[in-house]
Design a protein around this motif. Sequence first.
Motif, PDB file in Angstrom:
ATOM      1  N   GLY A  79       3.888  -5.297   7.153  1.00 48.03           N
ATOM      2  CA  GLY A  79       2.789  -5.774   7.985  1.00 48.03           C
ATOM      3  C   GLY A  79       1.868  -6.660   7.171  1.00 48.03           C
ATOM      4  N   SER A  80       0.990  -7.342   7.839  1.00 47.52           N
ATOM      5  CA  SER A  80       0.051  -8.226   7.163  1.00 47.52           C
ATOM      6  C   SER A  80      -0.987  -7.409   6.399  1.00 47.52           C
ATOM      7  N   LEU A  81      -1.102  -7.649   5.104  1.00 53.69           N
ATOM      8  CA  LEU A  81      -2.088  -6.958   4.277  1.00 53.69           C
ATOM      9  C   LEU A  81      -3.263  -7.873   3.949  1.00 53.69           C
ATOM     10  N   ARG A  82      -3.468  -8.877   4.762  1.00 58.13           N
ATOM     11  CA  ARG A  82      -4.608  -9.774   4.621  1.00 58.13           C
ATOM     12  C   ARG A  82      -5.300  -9.837   5.975  1.00 58.13           C
ATOM     13  N   ILE A  94       0.875  -1.161   0.000  1.00 51.61           N
ATOM     14  CA  ILE A  94       0.000   0.000   0.000  1.00 51.61           C
ATOM     15  C   ILE A  94       0.917   1.217   0.000  1.00 51.61           C
ATOM     16  N   LEU A  95       0.664   2.155  -0.888  1.00 47.15           N
ATOM     17  CA  LEU A  95       1.455   3.380  -0.964  1.00 47.15           C
ATOM     18  C   LEU A  95       0.646   4.518  -0.335  1.00 47.15           C
ATOM     19  N   ILE A  96       1.227   5.166   0.651  1.00 45.19           N
ATOM     20  CA  ILE A  96       0.600   6.301   1.315  1.00 45.19           C
ATOM     21  C   ILE A  96       1.382   7.539   0.912  1.00 45.19           C
ATOM     22  N   LYS A 108      -2.166  16.723   3.727  1.00 44.68           N
ATOM     23  CA  LYS A 108      -3.256  15.776   3.479  1.00 44.68           C
ATOM     24  C   LYS A 108      -2.630  14.445   3.117  1.00 44.68           C
ATOM     25  N   VAL A 109      -3.344  13.358   3.406  1.00 47.57           N
ATOM     26  CA  VAL A 109      -2.857  12.009   3.140  1.00 47.57           C
ATOM     27  C   VAL A 109      -3.683  11.397   2.028  1.00 47.57           C
ATOM     28  N   CYS A 110      -3.013  10.700   1.092  1.00 52.13           N
ATOM     29  CA  CYS A 110      -3.678  10.052  -0.050  1.00 52.13           C
ATOM     30  C   CYS A 110      -3.255   8.591  -0.084  1.00 52.13           C
ATOM     31  N   PHE A 111      -4.101   7.734  -0.636  1.00 50.19           N
ATOM     32  CA  PHE A 111      -3.800   6.310  -0.766  1.00 50.19           C
ATOM     33  C   PHE A 111      -3.787   5.923  -2.227  1.00 50.19           C
ATOM     34  N   ASP A 112      -2.751   5.185  -2.645  1.00 48.21           N
ATOM     35  CA  ASP A 112      -2.640   4.698  -4.036  1.00 48.21           C
ATOM     36  C   ASP A 112      -2.491   3.200  -4.028  1.00 48.21           C
ATOM     37  N   THR A 166       5.594   3.443   2.165  1.00 49.31           N
ATOM     38  CA  THR A 166       5.144   2.190   1.565  1.00 49.31           C
ATOM     39  C   THR A 166       5.017   1.120   2.640  1.00 49.31           C
ATOM     40  N   LEU A 167       3.852   0.509   2.709  1.00 47.23           N
ATOM     41  CA  LEU A 167       3.613  -0.608   3.612  1.00 47.23           C
ATOM     42  C   LEU A 167       3.631  -1.876   2.770  1.00 47.23           C
ATOM     43  N   HIS A 168       4.667  -2.703   2.963  1.00 46.11           N
ATOM     44  CA  HIS A 168       4.824  -3.945   2.207  1.00 46.11           C
ATOM     45  C   HIS A 168       4.161  -5.098   2.945  1.00 46.11           C
ATOM     46  N   ALA A 169       3.654  -6.047   2.178  1.00 46.50           N
ATOM     47  CA  ALA A 169       3.029  -7.232   2.756  1.00 46.50           C
ATOM     48  C   ALA A 169       4.081  -8.101   3.415  1.00 46.50           C
ATOM     49  N   GLY A 170       3.777  -8.551   4.628  1.00 46.37           N
ATOM     50  CA  GLY A 170       4.648  -9.479   5.336  1.00 46.37           C
ATOM     51  C   GLY A 170       4.025 -10.861   5.345  1.00 46.37           C
ATOM     52  N   ASP A 171       4.809 -11.845   5.697  1.00 46.99           N
ATOM     53  CA  ASP A 171       4.336 -13.221   5.708  1.00 46.99           C
ATOM     54  C   ASP A 171       3.820 -13.673   7.070  1.00 46.99           C
ATOM     55  N   GLY A 172       3.864 -12.783   8.052  1.00 44.55           N
ATOM     56  CA  GLY A 172       3.496 -13.151   9.412  1.00 44.55           C
ATOM     57  C   GLY A 172       2.003 -13.276   9.625  1.00 44.55           C
TER      58      GLY A 172
END
Length: 110
Positions: free
Chosen positions: A81-84, A42-44, A106-110, A54-60
């Motif tokens: 972090g976990s993205l599921r 997820i890109l903030i 301001k914060v945006c999500f892509d 950038t929040l990358h998916a982790g396997d935990g």
Amino acid sequence: MKVKTTLAFWTSAAELGEQIPLQITLECDSNVYISELDFSSILITFSDDRPSCTLHAGDGDVESIIDLGLIHGEEVSKSTGSLRWSPSQRVVLNGMIQGDLEGEVKVCFD
């Protein structure tokens, strides 16, 4: 699919150089199984010249709270972090931003 997002700056104003807490919550409807979707990050982004986070998916394991750390300066912030997550589960992203520039953010999500 719709992801509900909520953003809170826990301080309405900050002096230059001051760190202020930031919290973002993500939640899907009860009939959406985000755990079945495959995405890697997820890109903030921010409305000022601040670098993205950038929040990358982790396997935990599935986490309810993910620490984004301090977001400031010219350095791109990266977290993992976990993205599921389960239906109706709320994921909270906590971090700090530093007031390096004068003006509104301001914060945006892509």
